[in-house]
Scaffold this active site. Sequence first.
Site, PDB file in Angstrom:
ATOM      1  N   GLU A 151      -4.902  -3.470  -3.064  1.00  0.00           N
ATOM      2  CA  GLU A 151      -3.805  -2.629  -3.556  1.00  0.00           C
ATOM      3  C   GLU A 151      -3.956  -2.322  -5.040  1.00  0.00           C
ATOM      4  OE1 GLU A 151      -1.188  -5.550  -2.364  1.00  0.00           O
ATOM      5  OE2 GLU A 151      -1.353  -5.039  -0.241  1.00  0.00           O
ATOM      6  N   SER A 182      -4.902   1.916   3.981  1.00  0.00           N
ATOM      7  CA  SER A 182      -4.836   0.671   4.752  1.00  0.00           C
ATOM      8  C   SER A 182      -6.070  -0.163   4.446  1.00  0.00           C
ATOM      9  CB  SER A 182      -4.763   0.965   6.254  1.00  0.00           C
ATOM     10  OG  SER A 182      -4.908  -0.230   7.006  1.00  0.00           O
ATOM     11  N   GLY A 183      -5.854  -1.334   3.857  1.00  0.00           N
ATOM     12  CA  GLY A 183      -6.988  -2.193   3.526  1.00  0.00           C
ATOM     13  C   GLY A 183      -7.818  -2.539   4.735  1.00  0.00           C
ATOM     14  N   SER A 184      -7.167  -2.896   5.829  1.00  0.00           N
ATOM     15  CA  SER A 184      -7.870  -3.291   7.044  1.00  0.00           C
ATOM     16  C   SER A 184      -8.381  -2.106   7.839  1.00  0.00           C
ATOM     17  CB  SER A 184      -6.937  -4.107   7.942  1.00  0.00           C
ATOM     18  OG  SER A 184      -5.896  -3.276   8.451  1.00  0.00           O
ATOM     19  N   GLY A 185      -7.695  -0.983   7.696  1.00  0.00           N
ATOM     20  CA  GLY A 185      -8.020   0.171   8.535  1.00  0.00           C
ATOM     21  C   GLY A 185      -7.527  -0.004   9.955  1.00  0.00           C
ATOM     22  N   GLU A 186      -6.700  -1.027  10.187  1.00  0.00           N
ATOM     23  CA  GLU A 186      -6.220  -1.321  11.540  1.00  0.00           C
ATOM     24  C   GLU A 186      -4.691  -1.342  11.637  1.00  0.00           C
ATOM     25  OE1 GLU A 186      -8.210  -1.352  13.966  1.00  0.00           O
ATOM     26  OE2 GLU A 186     -10.143  -1.589  12.932  1.00  0.00           O
ATOM     27  N   THR A 187      -3.995  -1.055  10.546  1.00  0.00           N
ATOM     28  CA  THR A 187      -2.536  -1.036  10.586  1.00  0.00           C
ATOM     29  C   THR A 187      -2.077   0.003  11.592  1.00  0.00           C
ATOM     30  OG1 THR A 187      -2.550  -1.581   8.229  1.00  0.00           O
ATOM     31  CG2 THR A 187      -0.446  -0.880   9.190  1.00  0.00           C
ATOM     32  N   SER A 223       0.842  -1.204   0.000  1.00  0.00           N
ATOM     33  CA  SER A 223       0.000   0.000   0.000  1.00  0.00           C
ATOM     34  C   SER A 223       0.874   1.249   0.000  1.00  0.00           C
ATOM     35  CB  SER A 223      -0.916   0.008   1.229  1.00  0.00           C
ATOM     36  OG  SER A 223      -1.874  -1.009   1.149  1.00  0.00           O
TER      37      SER A 223
END
Length: 406
Positions: free
Chosen positions: A373, A298-303, A259
């Site tokens: 991505e 961030s794909g997860s939104g939790e990085t 990303s």
Amino acid sequence: MILQVALDLTDIEQAMSIAEKAAHGGAHWLEVGTPLIKKEGMRAVELMKRRFPDRKVVADLKTMDTGALEVEMAVRHGADVVSILGVADDKTIKDAVKVAKRYGIRVMVDLIGVKDKVARAKQLEKMGVDYILVHTGIDEQVQGKSPLEDLEKVVKAVKIPVAVAGGLNLETIPKVVEMGATIIIVGGAITKAKDPEETTRKIIDLFWGEYMLTIKKAMRDIMDHINHVVDALKLEEVRGMIDAMIGANKIFIYGAGRSGLVGKAFAMRLMHLDFNVYVVGETITPAFGEGDLLIAISGSGETKSIVDAAEIAKDQGGKVVALTSYKNSTLGRISDVVVTIPGRAKTDVPTDYIARQMLTEYKWVAPMGTLFEDSTMIFLDGIIALLMATFQKTEKDMKKKHATLE
């Protein structure tokens, strides 16, 4: 698929000669067969690795006891993969796996002689072995047995790569490929051939039909997903991102891993369009201040690093635009604007995010975060196209700011 050539010979020079021809023909792995090791000792493994440093060398030890000791011996002589017998005691196999992991090599467990191959394969997978070999020995072949009888069942029972060996040739290889074997082990069909190099090349050619199907399937999966993302884009989300960018003093872009590479590509294009843009983490990146914008990917939104950066940006009086698959994630809740870029459908992957990233239990060919991505990259290229039209910038204008010291 991987082609492993089994050099079940007793003469080291003959084995080296055939290995040379097989390597020229495209063989991926070279197996120092059990007869050769018994005749020449570990010296055969060492000589093979010295001659072919660009190929994986398999030491077909067929270890039945003292797994740790024999794996360590093989490692010290250059082996990349070591075979252990599936009928060996569990402790022998576990010890072999432990030592192999310590040295960074792989363990292949041979199911020859195992009665219930499917049940044993499942047990071996839990023990941490790297590959399982469905093997019909020469004596069994004489009795009319074939690895095809068990291969498909074992492939369906485990998630690790499955190898297959036992009288394979140009006629039978397409069938084992169809059944899902990952490693195709060929012995006599190559070692006894008049032209081992040409035979090897013909076998490799058989693989390429499957290779191309895999590549094309992955590309179609990705394109289908990107089309889904295009249709799912929300006007208000994209508009919020553009408004935030145009009003920002400085734009900071941050993403982790792949990303991050997508973010850097976007930052370069914004620079070409005369935006005051920086990539978080670069040595020349200035302090973030009031009126600035962070675009967080961030794909997860939790990085954690991305979430931390978003919190700092908000504390400094700036705005945050999040590109994520999960609007209700920690990053999504912090951000002023969220552009939702769908990853995989929820039905296709485990519910837990960490499980999705660490396990490969997907129906998709594209691995891990690839779909997010790739989709984000295409979306951001679309944003660049919009900005070019908005500010009446042409490709010629952008080239004036392109790097000239490369």
